[in-house]
Design an enzyme around this catalytic site. Sequence first.
Site, PDB file in Angstrom:
ATOM      1  N   ARG A  78       0.872  -1.188   0.000  1.00 27.41           N
ATOM      2  CA  ARG A  78       0.000   0.000   0.000  1.00 27.41           C
ATOM      3  C   ARG A  78       0.894   1.217   0.000  1.00 27.41           C
ATOM      4  O   ARG A  78       1.791   1.344   0.839  1.00 27.41           O
ATOM      5  CB  ARG A  78      -0.852   0.052   1.262  1.00 27.41           C
ATOM      6  CG  ARG A  78      -2.140  -0.697   1.190  1.00 27.41           C
ATOM      7  CD  ARG A  78      -2.960  -0.381   2.429  1.00 27.41           C
ATOM      8  NE  ARG A  78      -3.639   0.888   2.343  1.00 27.41           N
ATOM      9  CZ  ARG A  78      -3.891   1.678   3.383  1.00 27.41           C
ATOM     10  NH1 ARG A  78      -3.502   1.358   4.594  1.00 27.41           N
ATOM     11  NH2 ARG A  78      -4.540   2.809   3.205  1.00 27.41           N
ATOM     12  N   HIS A 122      -4.416  10.008   1.758  1.00 30.01           N
ATOM     13  CA  HIS A 122      -3.921   9.641   3.090  1.00 30.01           C
ATOM     14  C   HIS A 122      -3.500  10.946   3.769  1.00 30.01           C
ATOM     15  O   HIS A 122      -2.343  11.128   4.129  1.00 30.01           O
ATOM     16  CB  HIS A 122      -2.795   8.614   2.987  1.00 30.01           C
ATOM     17  CG  HIS A 122      -2.516   7.855   4.253  1.00 30.01           C
ATOM     18  ND1 HIS A 122      -2.522   6.468   4.324  1.00 30.01           N
ATOM     19  CD2 HIS A 122      -2.223   8.271   5.501  1.00 30.01           C
ATOM     20  CE1 HIS A 122      -2.229   6.089   5.566  1.00 30.01           C
ATOM     21  NE2 HIS A 122      -2.038   7.171   6.301  1.00 30.01           N
ATOM     22  N   GLU A 167      -8.866   5.945   6.363  1.00 30.24           N
ATOM     23  CA  GLU A 167      -9.329   6.341   7.700  1.00 30.24           C
ATOM     24  C   GLU A 167     -10.023   7.699   7.713  1.00 30.24           C
ATOM     25  O   GLU A 167      -9.537   8.657   8.342  1.00 30.24           O
ATOM     26  CB  GLU A 167      -8.156   6.340   8.691  1.00 30.24           C
ATOM     27  CG  GLU A 167      -7.445   5.007   8.800  1.00 30.24           C
ATOM     28  CD  GLU A 167      -6.360   4.991   9.876  1.00 30.24           C
ATOM     29  OE1 GLU A 167      -6.092   6.038  10.493  1.00 30.24           O
ATOM     30  OE2 GLU A 167      -5.789   3.912  10.104  1.00 30.24           O
ATOM     31  N   ASN A 293      -8.461  -1.136   8.838  1.00 25.21           N
ATOM     32  CA  ASN A 293      -7.255  -0.927   9.652  1.00 25.21           C
ATOM     33  C   ASN A 293      -7.619  -1.240  11.097  1.00 25.21           C
ATOM     34  O   ASN A 293      -8.579  -0.670  11.630  1.00 25.21           O
ATOM     35  CB  ASN A 293      -6.779   0.529   9.565  1.00 25.21           C
ATOM     36  CG  ASN A 293      -6.249   0.878   8.181  1.00 25.21           C
ATOM     37  OD1 ASN A 293      -6.180   0.025   7.296  1.00 25.21           O
ATOM     38  ND2 ASN A 293      -5.870   2.129   7.997  1.00 25.21           N
ATOM     39  N   TYR A 295      -6.018  -1.717  15.037  1.00 26.34           N
ATOM     40  CA  TYR A 295      -4.892  -1.602  15.967  1.00 26.34           C
ATOM     41  C   TYR A 295      -5.249  -2.039  17.370  1.00 26.34           C
ATOM     42  O   TYR A 295      -4.453  -2.668  18.056  1.00 26.34           O
ATOM     43  CB  TYR A 295      -4.387  -0.145  16.007  1.00 26.34           C
ATOM     44  CG  TYR A 295      -3.647   0.227  14.754  1.00 26.34           C
ATOM     45  CD1 TYR A 295      -2.289  -0.041  14.618  1.00 26.34           C
ATOM     46  CD2 TYR A 295      -4.310   0.795  13.670  1.00 26.34           C
ATOM     47  CE1 TYR A 295      -1.609   0.277  13.456  1.00 26.34           C
ATOM     48  CE2 TYR A 295      -3.640   1.104  12.498  1.00 26.34           C
ATOM     49  CZ  TYR A 295      -2.284   0.835  12.398  1.00 26.34           C
ATOM     50  OH  TYR A 295      -1.608   1.137  11.242  1.00 26.34           O
ATOM     51  N   GLU A 351      -4.154  -2.217   7.333  1.00 21.61           N
ATOM     52  CA  GLU A 351      -3.114  -1.803   8.287  1.00 21.61           C
ATOM     53  C   GLU A 351      -3.304  -2.582   9.575  1.00 21.61           C
ATOM     54  O   GLU A 351      -4.430  -2.735  10.065  1.00 21.61           O
ATOM     55  CB  GLU A 351      -3.206  -0.312   8.654  1.00 21.61           C
ATOM     56  CG  GLU A 351      -2.683   0.630   7.622  1.00 21.61           C
ATOM     57  CD  GLU A 351      -2.762   2.089   8.058  1.00 21.61           C
ATOM     58  OE1 GLU A 351      -2.691   2.363   9.275  1.00 21.61           O
ATOM     59  OE2 GLU A 351      -2.916   2.937   7.175  1.00 21.61           O
TER      60      GLU A 351
HETATM   61  O1  IFM Z   1       0.666   6.021  10.947  1.00 21.29           O
HETATM   62  C1  IFM Z   1      -0.703   5.806  10.950  1.00 21.29           C
HETATM   63  C2  IFM Z   1      -1.229   5.730   9.546  1.00 21.29           C
HETATM   64  O2  IFM Z   1      -0.942   6.868   8.819  1.00 21.29           O
HETATM   65  C3  IFM Z   1      -2.743   5.551   9.556  1.00 21.29           C
HETATM   66  N1  IFM Z   1      -3.134   4.497  10.439  1.00 21.29           N
HETATM   67  C4  IFM Z   1      -2.577   4.413  11.748  1.00 21.29           C
HETATM   68  C5  IFM Z   1      -1.057   4.532  11.675  1.00 21.29           C
HETATM   69  C6  IFM Z   1      -0.461   4.462  13.083  1.00 21.29           C
HETATM   70  O3  IFM Z   1      -0.943   5.499  13.862  1.00 21.29           O
END
Ligand code: IFM
Length: 452
Positions: A78, A122, A167, A293, A295, A351
């Site tokens: 990506r 982005h 995002e 994404n 986390y 992500e």
């Molecule tokens: O670095 C960021 C990325 O640009 C977008 N998603 C989360 C990542 C970590 O914070």
Amino acid sequence: MTDKTAFPADFVWGAATAAYQIEGAADEDGRGESIWDRFCATPGKVRNDESGAVACDFYHRFPDDIRLMHELGLDAVRLSIAWPRIFPEGRGRVNQSGLDFYDRLIDELLAQGVQPFPTLYHWDLPQTLEDEGGWAARSTAEAFVAYAEVVAERLGDRVSHWATHNEPWVAAWLGYGSGEHAPGRASADDALAAAHHLLLSHGWAVEAIRRVAPDSNVGITLVLKPAYPASESEADRLAARTADGFFNRWFLDPVFRASYPADLLEYFAPSAPPVEEGDLETIAAPLDFLGVNYYSREVLRANPEGGLPLVVRDPEASYTAMDWEIYPNGLFDLLVRVRDDYDPPPIYITENGAAFSDHSTHDGEVIDPERQAYIEAHVDAIGRAIEAGVGMAGYFVWSLLDNFEWAHGYSKRFGIVYVDYPTLARVPKSSYRWYRDFIANQRNGGRGSAGR
Ligand code: IFM
């Protein structure tokens, strides 16, 4: 643990990057100013007043970085296109040198067997468009579509997968709601308008990309965060539902159901997104894939004073250097829930990764077992989701390289490749070697054990 053969043979193993975070070369070849250049130049906005002006210098070093991708065995990467390289003033005049750069980049990736998965936005909005109202103005969505069309026309013969946005929650709420990110506005009305125009521009761009590059697969990348109640009480369950609406349903509902969630519309009232006739149908254009994404999760309890739900910290849990709880099972829960509630097209995890305070040892090695464990556990959660019948198409680790982590500057390292910022030397970390062996093992049908 999942059976590692759960992953289909055509499952895409990738890594993710973004233009402003790695490219540098901020003033080269006609690139215009972006909101992040302006934000970084504003004292006190970014840690140590750092910026992406040089970043990882990927703009000049991409052939070497693509060699690293090839050696890693990546199927895909990506990357994002910097809008201000293509339209330095946001709209109107096209800067051919900007298009030429991505042209060379994509040719080099394909020559090394790595498929490009570009994202059009982005977060690096041309500053001129911000000066005219930014994402809070509908005209920015119109400018985005013209940009998407020019890029897809030039690169669409070699790109199979396009993401419109990365995002939109972050772009809208951190950029326009809290001011933590560029352009640094702090207004709920602006954030709601920005979120709506980001989504609207997505819907319009899906149509534009397909028109100029009919073989394209088009999707959007959403950051999703499962919200769990701190207790079984009605109040805590409602707190979790509100947080889920704010982070997740606010974007999933319009994209898959052509509506905003009623409970959140009520929550935000009298503020409301500036919806015009036909917008929601545009936003809900059928997609070829959904990018997720992931986390971390949030655990919520009701605020006794009646304000925003309160986030509860689990003292037993482990946290990354971002102070994000490590909770791989949240990814499994999320994927099953998205499948059940929205019946999405194939999902890519676009992500997933973690920041830790990595150091280069005296012999030049960077050993990062926590990152390896994080990735392994999340890949395992995806395998379990596949076994539970979720249609998964790929996984992209965030990130290939240590890079500019927005308001945190260079203090948070997410890469599987260490970047020594003073020299810009790249040092593959132990997690890079683990991922390389894991991918090779998957190609081998998941029969061997991944090397350590
Ligand atoms: O670095 C960021 C990325 O640009 C977008 N998603 C989360 C990542 C970590 O914070």
